[in-house]
Design a protein around this motif. Structure first.
Motif, PDB file in Angstrom:
ATOM      1  N   LEU A 128      38.156  22.610  81.660  1.00 44.82           N
ATOM      2  CA  LEU A 128      37.503  22.548  82.969  1.00 44.82           C
ATOM      3  C   LEU A 128      37.973  21.273  83.665  1.00 44.82           C
ATOM      4  O   LEU A 128      37.406  20.198  83.472  1.00 44.82           O
ATOM      5  N   PRO A 129      39.028  21.377  84.499  1.00 40.64           N
ATOM      6  CA  PRO A 129      39.658  20.182  85.076  1.00 40.64           C
ATOM      7  C   PRO A 129      39.084  19.775  86.436  1.00 40.64           C
ATOM      8  O   PRO A 129      39.812  19.328  87.322  1.00 40.64           O
ATOM      9  N   ALA A 130      37.786  19.921  86.617  1.00 39.63           N
ATOM     10  CA  ALA A 130      37.144  19.739  87.923  1.00 39.63           C
ATOM     11  C   ALA A 130      37.523  18.424  88.592  1.00 39.63           C
ATOM     12  O   ALA A 130      37.634  17.381  87.948  1.00 39.63           O
ATOM     13  N   GLN A 131      37.682  18.492  89.910  1.00 39.77           N
ATOM     14  CA  GLN A 131      37.946  17.301  90.705  1.00 39.77           C
ATOM     15  C   GLN A 131      36.833  17.067  91.715  1.00 39.77           C
ATOM     16  O   GLN A 131      36.961  16.233  92.618  1.00 39.77           O
ATOM     17  N   CYS A 132      35.731  17.783  91.551  1.00 40.97           N
ATOM     18  CA  CYS A 132      34.487  17.469  92.247  1.00 40.97           C
ATOM     19  C   CYS A 132      33.404  17.424  91.176  1.00 40.97           C
ATOM     20  O   CYS A 132      33.596  17.909  90.059  1.00 40.97           O
ATOM     21  N   SER A 133      32.277  16.855  91.516  1.00 37.64           N
ATOM     22  CA  SER A 133      31.245  16.595  90.505  1.00 37.64           C
ATOM     23  C   SER A 133      30.444  17.852  90.188  1.00 37.64           C
ATOM     24  O   SER A 133      29.424  18.139  90.818  1.00 37.64           O
ATOM     25  N   GLU A 134      30.921  18.598  89.200  1.00 37.07           N
ATOM     26  CA  GLU A 134      30.216  19.789  88.733  1.00 37.07           C
ATOM     27  C   GLU A 134      28.825  19.395  88.240  1.00 37.07           C
ATOM     28  O   GLU A 134      28.629  18.333  87.645  1.00 37.07           O
ATOM     29  N   ASN A 135      27.886  20.277  88.455  1.00 30.05           N
ATOM     30  CA  ASN A 135      26.493  20.013  88.108  1.00 30.05           C
ATOM     31  C   ASN A 135      26.210  20.344  86.646  1.00 30.05           C
ATOM     32  O   ASN A 135      26.043  19.472  85.798  1.00 30.05           O
ATOM     33  N   ASN A 136      26.193  21.629  86.325  1.00 27.44           N
ATOM     34  CA  ASN A 136      25.897  22.096  84.968  1.00 27.44           C
ATOM     35  C   ASN A 136      26.650  23.406  84.768  1.00 27.44           C
ATOM     36  O   ASN A 136      26.060  24.476  84.739  1.00 27.44           O
ATOM     37  N   PRO A 137      27.990  23.323  84.661  1.00 31.89           N
ATOM     38  CA  PRO A 137      28.824  24.531  84.712  1.00 31.89           C
ATOM     39  C   PRO A 137      28.515  25.547  83.618  1.00 31.89           C
ATOM     40  O   PRO A 137      28.528  25.223  82.425  1.00 31.89           O
ATOM     41  N   LEU A 138      28.253  26.770  84.057  1.00 42.58           N
ATOM     42  CA  LEU A 138      27.932  27.854  83.137  1.00 42.58           C
ATOM     43  C   LEU A 138      29.107  28.165  82.215  1.00 42.58           C
ATOM     44  O   LEU A 138      28.912  28.586  81.074  1.00 42.58           O
ATOM     45  N   THR A 139      30.328  27.937  82.683  1.00 37.61           N
ATOM     46  CA  THR A 139      31.497  28.241  81.858  1.00 37.61           C
ATOM     47  C   THR A 139      31.511  27.413  80.569  1.00 37.61           C
ATOM     48  O   THR A 139      31.979  27.882  79.535  1.00 37.61           O
ATOM     49  N   VAL A 140      31.012  26.188  80.633  1.00 40.43           N
ATOM     50  CA  VAL A 140      30.939  25.347  79.429  1.00 40.43           C
ATOM     51  C   VAL A 140      29.942  25.937  78.439  1.00 40.43           C
ATOM     52  O   VAL A 140      30.208  26.049  77.240  1.00 40.43           O
ATOM     53  N   ILE A 141      28.790  26.345  78.957  1.00 36.03           N
ATOM     54  CA  ILE A 141      27.739  26.921  78.114  1.00 36.03           C
ATOM     55  C   ILE A 141      28.218  28.227  77.481  1.00 36.03           C
ATOM     56  O   ILE A 141      28.016  28.472  76.285  1.00 36.03           O
ATOM     57  N   GLU A 142      28.879  29.071  78.275  1.00 35.19           N
ATOM     58  CA  GLU A 142      29.396  30.338  77.754  1.00 35.19           C
ATOM     59  C   GLU A 142      30.442  30.086  76.663  1.00 35.19           C
ATOM     60  O   GLU A 142      30.422  30.744  75.614  1.00 35.19           O
ATOM     61  N   SER A 143      31.344  29.150  76.924  1.00 33.13           N
ATOM     62  CA  SER A 143      32.409  28.868  75.959  1.00 33.13           C
ATOM     63  C   SER A 143      31.840  28.376  74.633  1.00 33.13           C
ATOM     64  O   SER A 143      32.182  28.893  73.558  1.00 33.13           O
ATOM     65  N   GLN A 144      30.974  27.392  74.707  1.00 32.63           N
ATOM     66  CA  GLN A 144      30.407  26.831  73.482  1.00 32.63           C
ATOM     67  C   GLN A 144      29.581  27.865  72.724  1.00 32.63           C
ATOM     68  O   GLN A 144      29.597  27.890  71.487  1.00 32.63           O
ATOM     69  N   SER A 145      28.890  28.735  73.445  1.00 32.70           N
ATOM     70  CA  SER A 145      28.080  29.771  72.793  1.00 32.70           C
ATOM     71  C   SER A 145      28.955  30.776  72.052  1.00 32.70           C
ATOM     72  O   SER A 145      28.482  31.458  71.132  1.00 32.70           O
ATOM     73  N   LEU A 146      30.223  30.875  72.431  1.00 32.71           N
ATOM     74  CA  LEU A 146      31.180  31.742  71.736  1.00 32.71           C
ATOM     75  C   LEU A 146      31.945  30.984  70.644  1.00 32.71           C
ATOM     76  O   LEU A 146      32.843  31.542  70.009  1.00 32.71           O
ATOM     77  N   GLY A 147      31.597  29.721  70.452  1.00 28.87           N
ATOM     78  CA  GLY A 147      32.282  28.926  69.448  1.00 28.87           C
ATOM     79  C   GLY A 147      33.593  28.349  69.925  1.00 28.87           C
ATOM     80  O   GLY A 147      34.437  27.955  69.119  1.00 28.87           O
ATOM     81  N   THR A 148      33.770  28.275  71.245  1.00 31.19           N
ATOM     82  CA  THR A 148      35.007  27.740  71.815  1.00 31.19           C
ATOM     83  C   THR A 148      34.758  26.345  72.369  1.00 31.19           C
ATOM     84  O   THR A 148      33.937  26.180  73.275  1.00 31.19           O
ATOM     85  N   PRO A 149      35.428  25.327  71.830  1.00 36.80           N
ATOM     86  CA  PRO A 149      35.228  23.957  72.338  1.00 36.80           C
ATOM     87  C   PRO A 149      35.743  23.821  73.760  1.00 36.80           C
ATOM     88  O   PRO A 149      36.450  24.701  74.274  1.00 36.80           O
ATOM     89  N   VAL A 150      35.381  22.703  74.405  1.00 35.87           N
ATOM     90  CA  VAL A 150      35.699  22.512  75.817  1.00 35.87           C
ATOM     91  C   VAL A 150      36.365  21.155  76.044  1.00 35.87           C
ATOM     92  O   VAL A 150      35.908  20.133  75.531  1.00 35.87           O
ATOM     93  N   LEU A 151      37.434  21.182  76.818  1.00 39.61           N
ATOM     94  CA  LEU A 151      38.058  19.969  77.337  1.00 39.61           C
ATOM     95  C   LEU A 151      37.646  19.867  78.802  1.00 39.61           C
ATOM     96  O   LEU A 151      38.054  20.694  79.623  1.00 39.61           O
ATOM     97  N   GLY A 152      36.820  18.891  79.125  1.00 37.28           N
ATOM     98  CA  GLY A 152      36.276  18.802  80.479  1.00 37.28           C
ATOM     99  C   GLY A 152      36.603  17.492  81.168  1.00 37.28           C
ATOM    100  O   GLY A 152      36.751  16.443  80.526  1.00 37.28           O
ATOM    101  N   ALA A 153      36.711  17.548  82.497  1.00 46.41           N
ATOM    102  CA  ALA A 153      36.902  16.334  83.278  1.00 46.41           C
ATOM    103  C   ALA A 153      35.668  15.450  83.147  1.00 46.41           C
ATOM    104  O   ALA A 153      34.532  15.942  83.143  1.00 46.41           O
ATOM    105  N   ASN A 154      35.884  14.170  83.070  1.00 48.09           N
ATOM    106  CA  ASN A 154      34.793  13.213  82.899  1.00 48.09           C
ATOM    107  C   ASN A 154      34.176  12.912  84.270  1.00 48.09           C
ATOM    108  O   ASN A 154      34.335  11.831  84.835  1.00 48.09           O
ATOM    109  N   ILE A 155      33.454  13.912  84.785  1.00 46.47           N
ATOM    110  CA  ILE A 155      32.928  13.821  86.142  1.00 46.47           C
ATOM    111  C   ILE A 155      31.647  14.648  86.237  1.00 46.47           C
ATOM    112  O   ILE A 155      31.493  15.662  85.560  1.00 46.47           O
ATOM    113  N   GLY A 156      30.715  14.182  87.071  1.00 49.98           N
ATOM    114  CA  GLY A 156      29.472  14.926  87.293  1.00 49.98           C
ATOM    115  C   GLY A 156      28.668  15.123  86.029  1.00 49.98           C
ATOM    116  O   GLY A 156      28.526  14.236  85.187  1.00 49.98           O
TER     117      GLY A 156
END
Length: 387
Positions: free
Chosen positions: A297-325
């Protein structure tokens, strides 16, 4: 309990809409009566409540709707009178519906709660971004939106945004809303920085319906690719991601539609490492996401609470996310990594490190399901629904 949920759109358009639809089903599953209120939009799902929906907003209405026009007030008042809700749960309502519906609900004694999907309460243009950089000028001076022409439509749009922010200011909104429910501490903090009272806020992270997840015992072997899932646009950082991916020898699957998709497909049509899948539904992208080594998730605006992260982790898929928001709030050393937003070199380095790291995929799924389950969310939400 009788609960009325309001959102601009009533179909799977974005995270706020998906949240609304999931919330409707969750409440119904627990025996509550649920009504919905939205703009009458062509893509909306069918519902018996559509007779109360105000018509789709025209360009001319953009100058009246944000302030609470007659049709919105009339139809929402009729719905309140006919349904008689105990609780009105607001989501994304600015502009197309406007906070006038919070005012109307409060006036007849309804409990009003508001899940905050963006930073509109403190930023007229929703994003707290100006010229690609974080901006807090409107926290204390709403006229900055006119000075910098931050809204679509340049001066006319900025003036409407300014007047809207002045009409629905923090004092008016706090008077008419019993509780704001930001899904991230980040969102709560910027609202407080913008002058809101801390005692009006409770952080309540988004949830996932665990019944739509495959059994963890059925978790497949991870394959040698990574995934972007979301809207293909500048704010999501997809251009930066493609620049990084084109310089690596690992396959990136891009899932989602958006204004940048045609341009990026053309630019990278000869690149063997990027595969654009376009828009996909949950049933289609879920197995792809589950087999991925990680989601980025390479966001360049301050994401709030992205559902894609929750969905990914719930499937056992780790997340590489921008250090923002609010993104870093969802990622730990056990569930992924973060990188500097917009930094191609740091992103490339972290992509390599994600492929090299040994994650416990089963543990990621178990922890996510415990943290984000709809039942855990429901129990907390019921407490906030009580007067």
């Amino acid at each position: 309990m009788k609960i009325l949920i309001a959102n601009k759109f009533y179909y799977r358009r974005g995270g706020d809409c998906i949240y609304m639809l999931n919330l409707e089903q969750l409440l119904k599953a627990h025996g509550h009566e649920v009504a919905v209120f939205a703009m009458d939009y062509p893509e909306n799902l069918d519902t018996p409540w559509k007779k109360y929906f105000p018509k789709n907003m025209s360009k001319l209405m953009a100058f009246t709707r944000p302030f609470g026009d007659g049709e919105v007030k009339s139809k929402f008042s009729q719905l309140l009178n006919d349904f008689k809700p105990d609780v009105v749960h607001l989501n994304n309502i600015h502009t197309q519906l406007s906070p006038v519906i919070a005012q109307l609900a409060h006036e007849i004694g309804c409990r009003v709660v508001w899940t905050l999907h963006d930073s509109k309460l403190v930023c007229p243009c929703y994003t707290c971004m100006r010229d690609g950089k974080w901006c807090e000028e409107c926290f204390t001076d709403k006229f900055a939106v006119v000075k910098h022409r931050c809204m679509p439509g340049s001066i006319p749009g900025a003036v409407v945004g300014y007047l809207e922010a002045k009409k629905w200011n923090k004092d008016v909104l706090q008077k008419n809303v019993d509780l704001f429910l930001p899904p991230s501490k980040f969102m709560m903090d910027i609202c407080i920085k913008g002058g809101y009272s801390e005692n009006k806020f409770r952080v309540l992270c988004n949830f996932i319906d665990v019944t739509k997840l495959p059994l963890r015992a059925d978790m497949p072997q991870k394959e040698d690719y990574y995934v972007f899932l979301g809207r293909v646009c500048e704010m999501k950082g997809v251009r930066t991601l493609c620049k990084a991916a084109a310089q690596l020898d690992k396959k990136l699957i891009v899932i989602g539609g958006g204004e940048l998709l045609p341009e990026l497909k053309k630019t990278y049509e000869s690149c063997p490492y990027i595969d654009f899948k376009g828009q996909m539904q949950w049933e289609e992208f879920m197995p792809i996401l589950q087999k991925a080594r990680f989601m980025v998730l390479p966001a360049q605006c301050s994401e709030n609470n992205p559902l894609t992260v929750i969905e990914s982790q719930s499937l056992g898929t780790p997340v590489l996310g921008a250090n923002i928001g609010g993104i870093p709030e969802l990622i730990s050393d056990q569930t992924g990594m973060t990188f500097t937003s917009g930094d191609v070199d740091d992103l490339k380095d972290k992509i390599r490190r994600m492929f090299e790291h040994n994650f416990d995929y089963q543990a990621i799924a178990k922890d996510a399901i415990d943290r984000y389950s709809s039942e855990a969310y429901y129990k907390i939400l019921m407490k906030y629904y009580q007067k």
